[in-house]
Enzyme design. Structure first.
Site, short mmCIF file in Angstrom:
data_model
loop_
_atom_site.label_atom_id
_atom_site.label_comp_id
_atom_site.label_asym_id
_atom_site.label_seq_id
_atom_site.Cartn_x
_atom_site.Cartn_y
_atom_site.Cartn_z
CG HIS A 367 26.03 6.47 16.79
ND1 HIS A 367 26.35 5.16 16.67
CD2 HIS A 367 25.46 6.61 18.01
CE1 HIS A 367 25.99 4.52 17.76
NE2 HIS A 367 25.44 5.37 18.57
CB CYS A 680 21.22 14.49 36.26
SG CYS A 680 20.56 12.84 36.54
C1 PEP Z 1 17.95 10.04 32.72
O1 PEP Z 1 17.31 9.02 32.51
O2 PEP Z 1 17.43 11.17 32.79
C2 PEP Z 1 19.41 9.99 32.93
C3 PEP Z 1 20.10 11.05 33.27
O3 PEP Z 1 20.02 8.80 32.68
P1 PEP Z 1 20.39 8.27 31.23
O4 PEP Z 1 20.15 9.38 30.25
O5 PEP Z 1 21.83 7.85 31.32
O6 PEP Z 1 19.46 7.12 31.05
#
Ligand code: PEP
Ligand code: MG
Length: 754
Positions: A367, A680
Site C-alpha cells: 500500500h 487492459c
Molecule cells: C486483469 O486481470 O488484467 C485486470 C485488468 O483486472 P484486475 O487487475 O482488476 O484483476
C-alpha cells in the site's frame, strides 16, 4: 539499582534513541540527552565530551556545569580526568575527583562543588569517540550497577556519534572509521522520479514505559478514547482535500480505514487491557500476536498488510501519548529513510516538504508503494542497510527510475543527477505537448489509448491524459470503500456522473469483480485456500444474481439514451457468459415494460482472463460484442504463477514466446470472427510491452492514465508493420524472455521507450 532512578537503563536507552531520532539540531538533542541521563542517574552533573581532530576532547553538552563552557572547554589526550578516560579507554570512578593527581581544574566549568566523578569512554570498534561523565556533590563511589548503566548509555551514544549523528566525524583522525563517507545503495525502483534532499529518519516511536495499569477501568476509557481519535484522524485524512487521493491510492486508504474500524482488533485490545495491561502495552501485545500469526501463515498478501497494521498500531500509540511527535519540524526538502512504513504514515508527512522515500522493506504492490506512486513521490524500496547508515541531515539522491539511493553524495554526483532530472522534466514537457496529438504509428495505424478508472475522483484524468475513453471502470471499488452495500440510487448516481464526466468518450463498466483478495467489509466471506481460483467475480454474480441484476439496473438507468458498455469479469466459458447476458437482457426487458429510459444500445463484453475461454473464442464472439484481455490474471493462470507471491511473480516474463503467441492467437481469432479486442492489464502501460502488443495486432489498450503520454510517444515513433514482422519472428524463438531482443530492436529503430 540503588541510584538509578526513573525506571532503569532500558527506559533510559529508549529515551535516548527517541531523542536521537528527533529532527532537531544535534546540539538540542545533546542538551536533552545530558538532562535525561542526569535525571535518570540521579546525578547533579552529566557532561558529554567528544573527540575532535588533534585528539582534543571538547565539552559538547552539560547538565549541571556552566553552559558557557560548552564548546570552550577542551582537554588534550591525557589531560585531566577526561583525558585519562580517553587515553585508557577505561571508566574512572572517584569519590573525590579533585584529589586525583590527574585532576585538571577548569574554572570556566564551575565544577568546584562536585566531588564524586564517574567518567566512561564512548567507544566503538576500539575507537574512543569521547567521554561521558556524571558528577555529584557528595563524596561517594558510584556502585557497580551505576557504572554499568552509564557504560551501556555510552555504547548507544558511540553508535550515534560513529554514524555522524552529532558532529562531523570527518574531524576524526582515522578515516576508515568514518561513517560519513558517501555510500551508493541499490534498491528496487518503485515510484518514478528523481529527488535530491535531506535525510529524515522515519523512526516511529513506540514507547511502552508502563506495563501495568493502576486502574483498568480508566485504562479502558483511555483506550476507547484513543481508538475514537484514531478513527477520526483516519477519516480526516480521507476527507482532506489537500491530499487529493484518487483511484488506487484512495482505495488503499479506504481499506486502511476499515482496519481502523475493525471490531475484532478493538475487542482484542480491550481484552488485553482487561487483563491489567496499560493501553500502550495492550497495543504492543496484540501487535506481537498479529506479527507471529502472520509470520506463521506465510501468506505474502497478509505480510504486506502487516505494515498497515503496524502503522495503525503506532498511530494508536501516538494517540495514547499526549506528547506525540509531529512532523512540523520536517526540513523543506525531506527524503524519508526508514525500514518500513504504512500508507497512512506516508500521508502524515506534509506533502509540500516531502521529496522522496527510501525504505528497506517494501513490496511493489504494498500500500505504501501505491500511495507513493499516486502522490508522485519517488520511492526506492528494498534498500538493505540504509537506515543504519543514513543520518538525519545527510544529503541524499533518490532515483525512482533506476532504484539508486546515493547517500552523502559527492557534489559531482549531485550535479549529474540534477542534469538527469532536468532532462526528465524536459521529457515531461514533451509529453504534455503530445497530449493532443493522435496516437498514430509512422505508417498510419491509429491505436486507441484508453484509461483504467474506478472512482469518480479518477475521471478528471481522462481530460488531462487525452485518453480515448475509459477502457475499464472497476465498479467493485465503490462497493469496497463503503461500510454498507451501495443502494441502487447510489449506484445510479455514480454511474451517471462517470458517464457525464466522460462526455462523448466511451466508458466500459466492468461488473463487480469481487472475491479473491477483494473482500467486502460487510457480508460474510469464507476464507478460501486459493482465492485467485475461488469464488469470485462472475461466479459470485451467477450464484447470487440479485447483486448483478441491481448493478445492471443502475447502469441501464444511468445510460439513458447513450451506449451502455458492460464488461463481465473472469468468464470461464461461453455458457457463463450467456447466462450473464440473459440476465442483462431481462433487465433491459424490464426497463422496456416499465417504460423507463433505456440505453440507445447495449454492448456486452467478456474479459479474457481464464485460459479455457481462449479455446472458445470464435463461439464466444458470436454472442459477445467485444473482449478485453485481462493480462494480469491471464498471465498468472497461464504461467501458473501467483501474481502476489514475490518468490515467483517475476519468474516469467510476459515478453516470453508463449505469452506473445497466445495474445497473437487471441487477436487473430477475434479478427476472423469480426470482434473487437482490447487489453487492459498493467502491461498496456509499459512502452516495450505495449510495442510488442501493437506488433501482435492489438489496436486498443487501456492503462493507468499516467502512462498514456509515454505510450503515445512510443506509438508515434514506431512502424507497426515493421514491429509486427519482427514480433512474429520472435514468437518462434525459445528464449525465456524476448526483452533484450525487443529492446535492441527499439534502440536500432529509434523507438521512444521512456
Ligand atoms: C486483469 O486481470 O488484467 C485486470 C485488468 O483486472 P484486475 O487487475 O482488476 O484483476
Ligand atoms: Mg483481473
Amino acid at each position: 539499582m540503588s541510584n538509578v532512578a526513573g525506571g532503569g537503563p532500558r527506559i533510559l536507552l529508549r529515551r535516548l534513541r527517541e531523542i536521537m531520532a528527533e529532527p532537531s539540531s544535534a546540539q538540542v538533542r545533546l542538551d536533552k540527552l545530558v538532562r535525561i541521563i542526569a535525571a535518570n542517574m540521579v546525578a547533579e552533573v552529566c557532561s558529554i565530551y567528544l573527540r575532535r581532530a588533534g585528539n582534543v576532547y571538547e565539552l559538547f553538552a552539560t547538565e549541571g556545569l556552566n553552559r558557557d563552557a560548552v564548546h570552550r572547554t577542551r582537554l588534550k589526550r591525557g589531560e585531566g580526568l577526561i583525558g585519562l578516560v580517553g587515553e585508557t579507554g577505561e571508566p574512572v570512578n572517584l569519590s573525590d575527583a579533585s584529589a586525583h593527581p590527574r585532576f585538571s581544574y577548569r574554572p570556566e566549568t564551575g565544577e568546584d562543588p562536585y566531588r564524586s566523578f564517574l567518567g566512561v569512554p564512548v567507544v566503538r570498534g576500539g575507537q574512543v569517540y569521547g567521554v561521558l561523565t556524571v558528577q555529584n556533590r557528595t563524596a561517594r563511589l558510584y556502585d557497580e550497577e551505576e557504572v554499568e548503566a552509564l557504560q551501556t548509555v555510552s555504547m548507544v551514544l558511540a553508535e550515534i556519534v560513529a554514524h555522524g549523528g552529532l558532529f562531523d566525524t570527518a574531524e576524526l583522525d582515522e578515516p576508515e572509521l568514518r561513517a560519513d563517507r558517501p555510500r551508493a545503495f541499490k534498491g528496487e525502483p518503485l515510484s518514478d522520479g528523481i529527488a535530491i534532499g535531506i535525510v529524515v529518519l522515519h523512526e516511529p516511536r513506540v514507547k511502552v514505559e508502563r506495563l501495568i495499569a493502576d486502574d483498568p477501568q480508566a485504562e479502558l476509557a483511555r483506550l476507547d478514547q484513543a481508538l475514537d481519535q484514531l478513527r477520526a484522524s483516519v477519516d480526516q485524512m480521507l476527507s482532506s482535500t489537500e491530499l487529493d487521493l484518487t483511484g488506487e491510492s484512495r482505495e488503499v486508504i479506504e481499506a486502511y480505514r476499515l482496519f481502523a474500524q475493525d471490531q475484532g482488533w478493538r475487542q482484542k485490545l480491550r481484552d488485553a487491557v482487561r487483563t491489567g495491561l496499560t493501553a500502550e502495552a495492550a497495543v504492543e501485545r496484540v501487535q506481537d500476536e498479529l506479527r507471529i500469526r502472520i509470520a506463521r501463515t506465510g501468506d505474502t498478501v497478509l505480510r504486506e498488510r502487516l505494515h498497515d497494521f503496524e502503522d495503525l498500531a503506532r498511530r494508536l500509540q501516538r494517540h495514547l501519548d499526549p506528547h506525540a511527535e509531529s512532523h512540523s519540524e520536517l526540513p523543506d526538502s525531506a527524503i524519508i529513510v526508514g525500514r518500513a512504513m504504512g500508507p497512512a504514515e506516508l500521508l502524515d508527512y506534509p506533502r509540500e516538504r516531502l521529496l522522496g522515500l527510501v525504505l528497506e522493506e517494501v513490496a511493489p504492490t504494498s500500500h505504501v508503494a501505491i500511495v507513493a506512486r499516486a502522490m508522485g513521490i519517488p520511492l526506492v524500496g528494498n534498500v538493505e542497510g540504509i537506515s543504519d547508515s543514513a543520518r538525519a541531515g545527510d544529503t541524499i539522491v533518490v532515483d525512482g527510475e533506476t532504484g539508486e539511493a546515493q547517500l552523502r553524495a559527492a557534489p559531482e554526483i549531485v550535479r549529474a543527477f540534477r542534469t538527469r532530472r532536468a532532462l526528465r522534466d524536459q521529457r515531461a514537457a514533451q509529453m504534455a505537448q503530445v497530449r493532443d496529438l493522435p496516437p498514430v504509428t509512422k505508417d498510419g495505424v491509429r491505436i486507441k489509448l484508453m484509461m483504467n478508472a474506478g472512482l469518480l475522483i479518477d475521471m478528471p484524468h481522462l481530460q488531462e491524459s487525452g485518453g480515448d475513453g475509459i477502457g475499464l471502470f472497476r465498479t467493485e471499488l465503490q462497493f469496497m470503500v463503503g461500510e454498507t452495500m451501495p443502494r441502487l440510487a447510489d449506484q445510479i448516481g455514480l454511474y451517471r456522473q462517470v458517464i457525464d464526466a466522460a462526455g462523448d468518450k466511451p466508458v466500459v463498466f466492468r461488473t463487480l469483480d469481487l472475491g479473491g483478495d477483494k473482500i467486502l467489509p460487510y457480508g460474510r466471506w469464507e476464507r478460501e485456500e486459493n482465492p485467485a481460483l475461488g469464488w469470485r467475480a462472475l461466479r459470485i454474480a451467477l450464484d447470487r444474481p440479485a447483486l448483478l441484476r441491481y448493478q445492471v439496473r443502475a447502469l441501464i438507468v444511468a445510460s439513458a439514451s447513450k451506449v451502455l458498455r458492460i464488461l463481465l469479469p473472469m468468464v470461464s466459458d461461453v455458457a457463463e457468459f450467456n447466462a450473464a447476458r440473459a440476465l442483462i437482457d431481462r433487465e433491459l426487458e424490464r426497463a422496456r415494460l416499465l417504460s423507463q429510459p433505456q440505453p440507445r444500445q447495449t454492448l456486452v463484453g467478456a474479459m479474457l482472463e481464464v485460459p479455457a475461454l481462449m479455446f472458445m473464442l470464435p463461439q464466444l464472439l458470436r454472442c459477445a460484442d467485444f473482449v478485453s484481455i485481462g493480462s494480469n490474471d491471464l498471465m498468472q493462470f497461464v504461467f501458473a504463477v501467483d501474481r502476489t507471491n514475490p518468490r515467483v511473480s517475476r519468474r516469467y516474463d510476459v515478453l516470453n514466446p508463449a505469452a506473445l503467441t497466445l495474445i497473437r492467437q487471441i487477436v487473430r481469432s477475434a479478427a476472423e470472427a469480426g470482434g473487437d479486442v482490447t487489453l487492459c492489464g498493467e502491461i498496456a502501460g509499459r512502452p516495450l510491452e505495449a510495442m510488442a502488443l501493437v506488433g501482435l495486432g492489438l489496436r486498443a489498450l487501456s492503462m493507468q492514465p499516467a502512462n498514456i503520454g509515454r505510450i503515445k510517444m512510443m506509438i508515434r515513433s514506431i512502424n507497426a508493420r515493421e514491429v509486427s514482422e519482427f514480433v512474429d519472428r520472435l514468437c518462434a524463438r525459445t528464449d525465456h524472455t524476448l526483452r533484450t531482443r525487443l529492446t535492441a530492436f527499439a534502440a536500432e529503430r529509434g523507438v521512444v521507450l521512456k
